[in-house]
Write an enzyme that holds these catalytic residues in place. Structure first.
Site, PDB file in Angstrom:
ATOM      1  CB  ALA A 105      68.692  31.482   7.586  1.00 30.22           C
ATOM      2  CG  PHE A 106      67.973  27.091  11.093  1.00 35.20           C
ATOM      3  CD1 PHE A 106      67.313  26.898  12.293  1.00 35.20           C
ATOM      4  CD2 PHE A 106      69.242  27.649  11.127  1.00 35.20           C
ATOM      5  CE1 PHE A 106      67.890  27.259  13.503  1.00 35.20           C
ATOM      6  CE2 PHE A 106      69.828  28.007  12.320  1.00 35.20           C
ATOM      7  CZ  PHE A 106      69.158  27.809  13.514  1.00 35.20           C
ATOM      8  CE  LYS A 107      69.434  31.963  14.325  1.00 37.06           C
ATOM      9  NZ  LYS A 107      70.618  31.538  13.525  1.00 37.06           N
ATOM     10  CG  ASP A 108      63.068  32.201   7.014  1.00 36.62           C
ATOM     11  OD1 ASP A 108      62.969  33.350   7.478  1.00 36.62           O
ATOM     12  OD2 ASP A 108      63.653  31.955   5.946  1.00 36.62           O
ATOM     13  N   GLY A 111      61.004  31.684  13.602  1.00 30.72           N
ATOM     14  CA  GLY A 111      60.628  33.100  13.577  1.00 30.72           C
ATOM     15  C   GLY A 111      59.191  33.285  13.138  1.00 30.72           C
TER      16      GLY A 111
END
Ligand SMILES: *Cc1c(COP(=O)(O)O)cnc(C)c1O
Length: 437
Positions: A105-108, A111
């Protein structure tokens, strides 16, 4: 460079303090005092650079005053061990695939970058025990936990609502061990978020341990998301299609689209933005009426966008504050659409049958928003595909009558053993648990 609070009630702080604290003392969000612009020749030169090189250029513009260039480059390169390709779906309509990172997911991106930056500051300060609290409805927990996995000096507590995240999502943060602890709360996502907020306000707890937040309110998590807007532009430019770029962002807390607005402020030629929402549509209502009315979120099949009071809305208002009519200025740059679960499913089916492309429910909102915003013949549309469809396998398979393959990365998580601590939704138990740590 200093970072000020959107509420303006406290003095501006250093990058270091903004990252370690997360939220300003007056509960406002931190904003950089200046947004550096990139020259036209730098932007024209992006097409000859790799994603990592592009990201280093952008990162220096944000953080170059505060972190030594070589250190910063190393942090960025270590963050970006994957690509964000632009893939054609239809004529003049591209998917910016942001799901090739470790948790799909793009939150990688945010994060991992935040984990590395916080790790760097903690080491610099000689601290060895900082505790990150993060409430998740599914996707944030996995990206943050995997980003911080094994980072020295940091412990992460992921709070999630028992029985309300998908089995695939759950295994991505409950099987890690090491410095990651999963807390399974007998309540809703809102209860988890309330526990985290109460912990930040509790004096006894804050005297007992150093606490910080890893939600997209943290500048170290949301700013790096601007990297892939530049990378998308570079890829379109290579195809000779970057002239009039329109970007549609499936939005929940509006951190991702705000990072895009920052990219535009820095000089990246994005003609206009589209915010795609599910039934949680307070932003669309704001565009239509000029009034912002937060309300409790409703559940949808695009659950990472189930947000009734997007925290980064304050940052969007702040970005446009120099305009005489803020609402009008926002409307001239961003349009919005909202989709019901039935419409999302319909879009997924249509795109699959007509092009073979498998959208996840969030990307489907993005795709449809782009189509409904009526691209002109000279515009090139890009929607952000924010998660791999396999992360929502049950939903996707049901809608498409498919049996989509689960990527090896995801299968590896599913083989691990679940470890979690069960908690009630009342603060007393959570506090007692933290005090024992
Ligand atoms: C978090 C998330 C979103 C929403 O992003 P915001 O920055 O909160 O607007 C959209 N899609 C997916 C898959 C997500 O995980």
């Amino acid at each position: 460079m200093k970072y000020y609070s959107t509420n303006g009630q406290v003095a501006p702080v250093s990058l270091e303090e903004a990252v370690v604290k997360g939220l300003a003392g007056d509960k406002g969000l931190f904003m950089p005092e200046k947004i550096a612009t990139l020259s036209k020749s730098t932007i024209d030169g992006l097409k000859d650079k790799s994603f990592r090189e592009i990201a280093c250029t952008v990162a220096r513009a944000f953080f170059g005053e505060d972190i030594e260039p070589d250190t910063l480059d190393a942090l960025v390169k270590d963050t970006l061990s994957f690509e964000t390709p632009v893939v054609p779906v239809r004529k003049n309509c591209y998917s910016l695939e942001l799901f090739h990172g470790p948790t799909l997911a793009f939150k990688d991106v945010g994060g991992r970058f935040m984990a590395r930056l916080l790790g760097y500051f903690i080491k610099k300060q000689g601290l060895n025990d900082v505790n990150v609290l993060v409430a998740t409805s599914g996707d944030t927990g996995s990206a943050v936990a995997n980003g911080f996995l094994g980072v020295p000096g940091i412990r992460v507590f992921v709070l999630y609502p028992k029985g309300k995240v998908s089995p695939i999502q759950e295994c991505q943060f409950t099987t890690l061990g090491q410095n990651i602890t999963a807390l399974e709360v007998d309540g809703t996502f809102d209860d988890c978020q309330a526990l985290v907020k109460n912990a930040f306000m509790d004096e006894t707890l804050n005297n007992h341990m150093a606490l910080t937040s890893a939600n997209s309110i943290n500048v170290a998590r949301f700013l790096p998301q601007s990297f892939y807007y530049f990378n998308a532009y570079a890829q379109l430019d290579r195809m000779g299609k970057a002239g009039e770029m329109v970007v549609c962002v499936p939005s929940g807390n509006f951190g991702n689209i705000t990072a895009g607005l920052f990219a535009a402020r820095m000089g990246l030629p994005i003609k206009r933005f589209v915010a795609a929402n599910n039934r949680n549509d307070v932003f669309l209502e704001y565009l239509n009426t000029g009034k912002y009315t937060p309300r409790p979120s409703v559940s949808t099949i695009a659950n990472a966008m189930d947000v009734g009071d997007p925290s980064n809305f304050a940052r969007i208002l702040d970005l446009f504050k120099a305009n005489e009519d803020v609402h009008k200025a926002i409307c001239s740059k961003i349009s919005a659409y909202r989709y019901t679960d039935e419409q999302i499913a319909q879009t997924m089916q249509t795109v699959y049958s007509e092009t073979g492309y498998i959208l996840d429910p969030h990307g489907a909102c993005g795709y449809q928003g782009l189509i409904d915003s009526k691209l002109t013949a000279t515009e090139t549309g890009v929607f952000l595909e924010t998660a791999h469809p396999a992360k929502f396998k049950e939903t996707v398979d049901k809608i498409l009558s498919s049996d989509i393959e689960i990527p090896a990365k995801l299968q590896a998580f599913m083989k691990g053993t679940k470890q979690s601590v069960e908690l009630d939704k009342d603060f007393v138990g959570f506090k007692a648990f933290l005090l024992r740590q």
